[in-house]
Design a protein around this motif. Structure first.
Motif, mmCIF file in Angstrom:
data_model
loop_
_atom_site.group_PDB
_atom_site.id
_atom_site.type_symbol
_atom_site.label_atom_id
_atom_site.label_comp_id
_atom_site.label_asym_id
_atom_site.label_seq_id
_atom_site.Cartn_x
_atom_site.Cartn_y
_atom_site.Cartn_z
ATOM 1 N N LYS A 71 0.846 -1.198 0.000
ATOM 2 C CA LYS A 71 0.000 0.000 0.000
ATOM 3 C C LYS A 71 0.882 1.249 0.000
ATOM 4 C CE LYS A 71 -0.482 -0.023 5.063
ATOM 5 N NZ LYS A 71 0.350 -1.255 5.274
ATOM 6 N N VAL A 72 0.258 2.370 -0.301
ATOM 7 C CA VAL A 72 0.920 3.660 -0.177
ATOM 8 C C VAL A 72 0.741 4.140 1.257
ATOM 9 C CG1 VAL A 72 0.939 6.080 -0.915
ATOM 10 C CG2 VAL A 72 0.522 4.260 -2.596
ATOM 11 N N VAL A 73 1.846 4.532 1.894
ATOM 12 C CA VAL A 73 1.791 5.120 3.233
ATOM 13 C C VAL A 73 2.237 6.571 3.099
ATOM 14 C CG1 VAL A 73 2.639 5.046 5.609
ATOM 15 C CG2 VAL A 73 2.278 2.909 4.335
ATOM 16 N N ALA A 74 1.273 7.482 3.187
ATOM 17 C CA ALA A 74 1.549 8.906 2.988
ATOM 18 C C ALA A 74 1.693 9.596 4.336
ATOM 19 C CB ALA A 74 0.433 9.558 2.183
ATOM 20 N N SER A 75 2.597 10.579 4.389
ATOM 21 C CA SER A 75 2.799 11.274 5.650
ATOM 22 C C SER A 75 3.335 12.680 5.419
ATOM 23 C CB SER A 75 3.788 10.495 6.541
ATOM 24 O OG SER A 75 3.848 11.059 7.832
ATOM 25 N N GLY A 76 2.900 13.574 6.264
ATOM 26 C CA GLY A 76 3.399 14.944 6.279
ATOM 27 C C GLY A 76 3.082 15.517 7.640
ATOM 28 N N MET A 77 3.665 16.649 7.964
ATOM 29 C CA MET A 77 3.433 17.290 9.250
ATOM 30 C C MET A 77 2.660 18.579 9.026
ATOM 31 S SD MET A 77 4.236 16.320 12.320
ATOM 32 C CE MET A 77 3.772 17.028 13.909
ATOM 33 N N VAL B 294 11.798 13.456 8.170
ATOM 34 C CA VAL B 294 13.135 12.870 7.975
ATOM 35 C C VAL B 294 13.329 11.698 8.925
ATOM 36 C CG1 VAL B 294 15.615 13.317 8.120
ATOM 37 C CG2 VAL B 294 14.097 15.036 7.110
ATOM 38 N N GLN B 295 12.860 11.873 10.166
ATOM 39 C CA GLN B 295 12.977 10.807 11.163
ATOM 40 C C GLN B 295 12.102 9.609 10.796
ATOM 41 O OE1 GLN B 295 15.081 10.373 13.385
ATOM 42 N NE2 GLN B 295 14.310 9.840 15.417
ATOM 43 N N LEU B 296 10.910 9.867 10.262
ATOM 44 C CA LEU B 296 10.040 8.767 9.845
ATOM 45 C C LEU B 296 10.721 7.913 8.790
ATOM 46 C CD1 LEU B 296 7.375 7.210 9.682
ATOM 47 C CD2 LEU B 296 6.524 8.976 8.115
ATOM 48 N N HIS B 297 11.358 8.561 7.816
ATOM 49 C CA HIS B 297 12.061 7.786 6.796
ATOM 50 C C HIS B 297 13.164 6.946 7.418
ATOM 51 C CE1 HIS B 297 15.026 6.919 3.656
ATOM 52 N NE2 HIS B 297 13.950 6.773 2.901
ATOM 53 N N ARG B 298 13.902 7.531 8.343
ATOM 54 C CA ARG B 298 14.999 6.794 8.985
ATOM 55 C C ARG B 298 14.466 5.587 9.751
ATOM 56 N NH1 ARG B 298 17.775 6.086 13.618
ATOM 57 N NH2 ARG B 298 16.300 7.323 14.846
ATOM 58 N N LEU B 299 13.393 5.784 10.503
ATOM 59 C CA LEU B 299 12.838 4.691 11.297
ATOM 60 C C LEU B 299 12.243 3.594 10.420
ATOM 61 C CD1 LEU B 299 11.125 6.784 14.119
ATOM 62 C CD2 LEU B 299 13.265 5.497 14.264
ATOM 63 N N ALA B 300 11.553 3.994 9.338
ATOM 64 C CA ALA B 300 10.991 3.002 8.418
ATOM 65 C C ALA B 300 12.106 2.194 7.755
ATOM 66 C CB ALA B 300 10.135 3.697 7.363
ATOM 67 N N SER B 301 13.212 2.866 7.468
ATOM 68 C CA SER B 301 14.345 2.176 6.840
ATOM 69 C C SER B 301 15.017 1.212 7.805
ATOM 70 C CB SER B 301 15.372 3.201 6.331
ATOM 71 O OG SER B 301 14.800 4.006 5.324
ATOM 72 N N LEU B 302 14.983 1.534 9.092
ATOM 73 C CA LEU B 302 15.510 0.593 10.085
ATOM 74 C C LEU B 302 14.618 -0.636 10.164
ATOM 75 C CD1 LEU B 302 16.534 2.977 13.023
ATOM 76 C CD2 LEU B 302 18.065 1.666 11.538
ATOM 77 N N LEU B 303 13.311 -0.416 10.040
ATOM 78 C CA LEU B 303 12.349 -1.519 10.105
ATOM 79 C C LEU B 303 12.435 -2.389 8.856
ATOM 80 C CD1 LEU B 303 10.039 -2.544 11.960
ATOM 81 C CD2 LEU B 303 8.480 -1.091 10.642
ATOM 82 N N TYR B 304 12.462 -1.735 7.692
ATOM 83 C CA TYR B 304 12.547 -2.437 6.405
ATOM 84 C C TYR B 304 13.576 -1.716 5.538
ATOM 85 C CZ TYR B 304 8.108 -4.352 8.035
ATOM 86 O OH TYR B 304 7.129 -4.967 8.783
ATOM 87 N N PRO C 10 3.573 11.569 11.355
ATOM 88 C CA PRO C 10 4.963 11.154 11.574
ATOM 89 C C PRO C 10 5.391 11.208 13.032
ATOM 90 C CG PRO C 10 4.890 13.329 10.579
ATOM 91 C CD PRO C 10 3.482 12.794 10.544
ATOM 92 N N ALA C 11 4.776 12.100 13.821
ATOM 93 C CA ALA C 11 5.105 12.143 15.243
ATOM 94 C C ALA C 11 4.543 10.920 15.958
ATOM 95 C CB ALA C 11 4.570 13.430 15.870
ATOM 96 N N GLU C 12 3.289 10.569 15.629
ATOM 97 C CA GLU C 12 2.682 9.384 16.236
ATOM 98 C C GLU C 12 3.403 8.108 15.814
ATOM 99 O OE1 GLU C 12 0.461 9.357 18.501
ATOM 100 O OE2 GLU C 12 -0.238 11.435 18.447
ATOM 101 N N ALA C 13 4.008 8.134 14.631
ATOM 102 C CA ALA C 13 4.722 6.944 14.154
ATOM 103 C C ALA C 13 5.828 6.540 15.121
ATOM 104 C CB ALA C 13 5.305 7.212 12.768
ATOM 105 N N GLN C 14 6.427 7.527 15.792
ATOM 106 C CA GLN C 14 7.504 7.239 16.733
ATOM 107 C C GLN C 14 6.987 6.630 18.028
ATOM 108 O OE1 GLN C 14 10.470 10.388 17.106
ATOM 109 N NE2 GLN C 14 9.636 11.386 15.288
#
Length: 205
Positions: free
Chosen positions: A44-50, A106-116, A76-80
């Motif tokens: 799926k597409v996971v869209a995010s912005g602040m 930027v942090q969301l991308h980093r965390l998602a990349s750590l996960l996958y 993105p804040a809740e994602a953390q």
């Protein structure tokens, strides 16, 4: 200044913003990523912005979902704080930040990349030199970095227009690519006046 002339000037300025959005080969890359991850791999597409960009992310995700491309939006804040679990291995990130420096994005991308680690990502941003745009492997779609039409030059206005139109381009291009039909749309939109208009197309009538 005459009110109607002032409003006409705003319309003209916003029209120039839309017509100045850079069209590059990155659009083909973005559409290929969405097609591969969603239509071929079942993601799926996971869209995010602040802030206001987050509202645009939610709108784009909702429009994708209504046109046959599964999509969600996340804060993105809740994602953390646990919402990162929404992201699955075959998804594609659609990250929206006018500055390309929004810390939470930027942090969301980093965390998602750590996960996958192989998670593909698309950015909609106004800054080609930003940290988000220059993430290795990021497919970046640029707004053209327009001046905001608001008299202070600060309120997100023209930038939001550009982001919204870029989202519309992605959605409509995917509808064309998948051959999404009126009948398929009717199955996904049963309520309201639009649902009533589509009722003759639906097998649920």
């Amino acid at each position: 200044m005459d009110l109607l002339q002032s409003l006409r000037d705003i319309l003209d300025a916003e029209s120039r913003v839309v017509n100045s959005i850079p069209l590059t080969e990155a659009y083909q890359q973005a559409l290929d990523l969405i097609y591969r991850q969603v239509c071929q791999k079942g993601g799926k597409v996971v869209a995010s912005g602040m802030g206001k960009a987050g509202q645009i992310a939610a709108n784009i995700a909702s429009t994708f979902a209504s046109t046959g491309i599964p999509a969600v939006s996340i804060n993105p804040a809740e994602a953390q704080h646990g919402d990162l679990g929404v992201i699955q291995p075959n998804d594609v990130l659609l990250l929206i930040s006018n500055s390309g420096r929004t810390e939470e994005i930027v942090q969301l991308h980093r965390l998602a990349s750590l996960l996958y680690p192989s998670m593909p990502s698309i950015a909609i941003t106004g800054e080609a030199g930003s940290p988000l745009a220059n993430v290795p492997g990021m497919v970046s779609l640029f707004t053209g970095n327009p001046d905001e039409v608001c008299p202070l030059g600060l309120t997100p206005t023209s930038s939001i227009t550009a982001m919204t139109v870029i989202g519309h381009m992605l959605v409509i291009a995917m509808m064309n690519r998948t051959g999404f039909t009126r009948e398929q749309y009717a199955l996904r939109h049963q309520g309201g006046s639009l649902g009533e208009k589509l009722r003759d197309c639906s097998p649920m009538k």
